[in-house]
Write a protein that holds these residues in place. Structure first.
Motif, PDB file in Angstrom:
ATOM      1  N   PRO A 168       0.796  -1.243   0.000  1.00  0.00           N
ATOM      2  CA  PRO A 168       0.000   0.000   0.000  1.00  0.00           C
ATOM      3  C   PRO A 168       0.825   1.289   0.000  1.00  0.00           C
ATOM      4  O   PRO A 168       0.254   2.370  -0.015  1.00  0.00           O
ATOM      5  N   ILE A 169       2.177   1.200   0.002  1.00  0.00           N
ATOM      6  CA  ILE A 169       3.008   2.408   0.053  1.00  0.00           C
ATOM      7  C   ILE A 169       2.970   3.147  -1.274  1.00  0.00           C
ATOM      8  O   ILE A 169       2.734   4.342  -1.351  1.00  0.00           O
ATOM      9  N   ARG A 170       3.283   2.427  -2.363  1.00  0.00           N
ATOM     10  CA  ARG A 170       3.245   2.956  -3.735  1.00  0.00           C
ATOM     11  C   ARG A 170       4.054   4.251  -3.867  1.00  0.00           C
ATOM     12  O   ARG A 170       3.533   5.316  -4.166  1.00  0.00           O
ATOM     13  N   ALA A 171       5.357   4.122  -3.657  1.00  0.00           N
ATOM     14  CA  ALA A 171       6.243   5.295  -3.748  1.00  0.00           C
ATOM     15  C   ALA A 171       7.685   4.843  -3.932  1.00  0.00           C
ATOM     16  O   ALA A 171       8.067   3.729  -3.522  1.00  0.00           O
ATOM     17  N   LEU A 172       8.494   5.698  -4.578  1.00  0.00           N
ATOM     18  CA  LEU A 172       9.942   5.500  -4.578  1.00  0.00           C
ATOM     19  C   LEU A 172      10.438   5.917  -3.209  1.00  0.00           C
ATOM     20  O   LEU A 172      10.176   7.037  -2.752  1.00  0.00           O
ATOM     21  N   VAL A 173      11.192   5.040  -2.551  1.00  0.00           N
ATOM     22  CA  VAL A 173      11.553   5.305  -1.160  1.00  0.00           C
ATOM     23  C   VAL A 173      13.056   5.311  -0.898  1.00  0.00           C
ATOM     24  O   VAL A 173      13.493   5.862   0.114  1.00  0.00           O
ATOM     25  N   ALA A 174      13.846   4.697  -1.769  1.00  0.00           N
ATOM     26  CA  ALA A 174      15.267   4.573  -1.461  1.00  0.00           C
ATOM     27  C   ALA A 174      16.092   4.423  -2.722  1.00  0.00           C
ATOM     28  O   ALA A 174      15.577   4.151  -3.809  1.00  0.00           O
ATOM     29  N   ARG A 175      17.379   4.623  -2.524  1.00  0.00           N
ATOM     30  CA  ARG A 175      18.364   4.435  -3.583  1.00  0.00           C
ATOM     31  C   ARG A 175      19.412   3.462  -3.075  1.00  0.00           C
ATOM     32  O   ARG A 175      19.777   3.478  -1.900  1.00  0.00           O
ATOM     33  N   ALA A 176      19.908   2.598  -3.962  1.00  0.00           N
ATOM     34  CA  ALA A 176      20.964   1.658  -3.596  1.00  0.00           C
ATOM     35  C   ALA A 176      21.866   1.452  -4.799  1.00  0.00           C
ATOM     36  O   ALA A 176      21.614   1.983  -5.886  1.00  0.00           O
ATOM     37  N   GLU A 177      22.924   0.692  -4.606  1.00  0.00           N
ATOM     38  CA  GLU A 177      23.805   0.321  -5.702  1.00  0.00           C
ATOM     39  C   GLU A 177      23.909  -1.196  -5.775  1.00  0.00           C
ATOM     40  O   GLU A 177      23.811  -1.881  -4.756  1.00  0.00           O
ATOM     41  N   ILE A 178      24.094  -1.694  -6.983  1.00  0.00           N
ATOM     42  CA  ILE A 178      24.301  -3.122  -7.178  1.00  0.00           C
ATOM     43  C   ILE A 178      25.785  -3.424  -6.958  1.00  0.00           C
ATOM     44  O   ILE A 178      26.641  -2.923  -7.689  1.00  0.00           O
ATOM     45  N   ALA A 179      26.082  -4.218  -5.947  1.00  0.00           N
ATOM     46  CA  ALA A 179      27.464  -4.624  -5.708  1.00  0.00           C
ATOM     47  C   ALA A 179      27.828  -5.838  -6.561  1.00  0.00           C
ATOM     48  O   ALA A 179      28.967  -5.979  -7.010  1.00  0.00           O
ATOM     49  N   ASP A 180      26.833  -6.694  -6.804  1.00  0.00           N
ATOM     50  CA  ASP A 180      27.086  -7.898  -7.594  1.00  0.00           C
ATOM     51  C   ASP A 180      25.747  -8.523  -7.968  1.00  0.00           C
ATOM     52  O   ASP A 180      24.739  -8.322  -7.283  1.00  0.00           O
TER      53      ASP A 180
END
Length: 266
Positions: A168-180
């Motif tokens: 039920p949030i329906r929002a962009l909430v965070a940023r991350a990086e792909i390590a592998d």
């Protein structure tokens, strides 16, 4: 002082001539002519930009039988960029068969694989749809691995991922990086990654049902956005549609996230 939000106007789209016959070259030529006319450039001016005779420009727009390098020069001379994509119907069998870095179109009915263009899959930011029970654990740091039925192995370490928390949030909430990105048989994924993925056995078996192999995404540098971007705002400003699994972030969305959230380290 908080930076004032600005709305970037979407770029104008010039509709190409639709391919309705086997005369592909003729259709390409017509599309190039329409693009030139929309840009307000005459054939003579186009010839000057490309250092080609007027007769050559007429020939290109009539026959469209040109190598990709000339097609690219033609498009770039009008201030645009050329991209070529292969489109497949959306189906799990297609995605699993090719294991390509597909982008799901907004309508969810096609999978797109970029063949040619400056913005290659390895340089694109991704948007991942993740259930709120997992997004919270990702932001807390207790979940460091995300499991996927399909994912591009070409995603280079350092690829930026924006996390979309589903209903039920329906929002962009965070940023991350792909390590592998790791591809393994399902049994090995459970043994190695069930704990860092924070997933129950029943949920794991249900999610990977019918597959022999899956993908484990290792996250690094997870940072919550200064404020969640709700789906209503994302749709109004960027024409955003939540991905079923993942898709590539549009250039407009990437720019807004980087400009508006400059306090987030990039």
């Amino acid at each position: 002082m908080r930076k004032k939000n600005t709305v970037t106007k979407p770029s104008k789209v010039v509709r190409a001539v639709q391919l309705g016959s086997t005369d592909t070259g003729h259709v390409i030529g017509q599309s190039l002519r329409k693009l030139r006319e929309a840009a307000g450039v005459t054939p003579k001016q186009m010839g000057a930009r490309l250092k080609l005779a007027l007769s050559a420009i007429v020939g290109i727009e009539k026959d469209g039988d040109v190598p990709v390098r000339l097609l690219r020069r033609y498009v770039e001379a009008l201030g645009a960029t050329l991209s070529i994509e292969a489109k497949f119907p959306t189906s799990q069998s297609t995605a699993d068969q090719f294991h390509l870095p597909f982008e799901t179109l907004g309508d969810g009915n096609q999978l797109v694989f970029p063949i040619f263009g400056d913005d290659t899959p390895s340089t694109k930011d991704l948007v991942l749809s993740i259930h709120p029970q997992y997004t919270n654990k990702i932001m807390e740091g207790t979940k460091t691995v995300e499991l996927r039925r399909r994912f591009p192995l070409t995603a280079a370490p350092g690829t930026v991922v924006y996390i979309y928390s589903t209903s039920p949030i329906r929002a962009l909430v965070a940023r991350a990086e792909i390590a592998d990105v790791t591809k393994l048989p399902i049994s090995q994924i459970w043994r190695k990654y069930s704990k860092p993925a924070v997933i129950k056995r029943a949920d794991f078996d249900s999610y990977f049902n019918g597959l022999a192999e899956g993908f484990a995404l290792h996250f690094a540098n997870v940072q919550p956005l200064p404020r969640p971007l709700a789906l209503s705002e994302l749709r109004d400003r960027f024409g955003f549609q939540p991905p079923q699994s993942f898709h590539y972030a549009s250039p407009m969305l990437k720019k807004a996230l980087r400009d508006e959230f400059s306090s987030v380290s990039y």
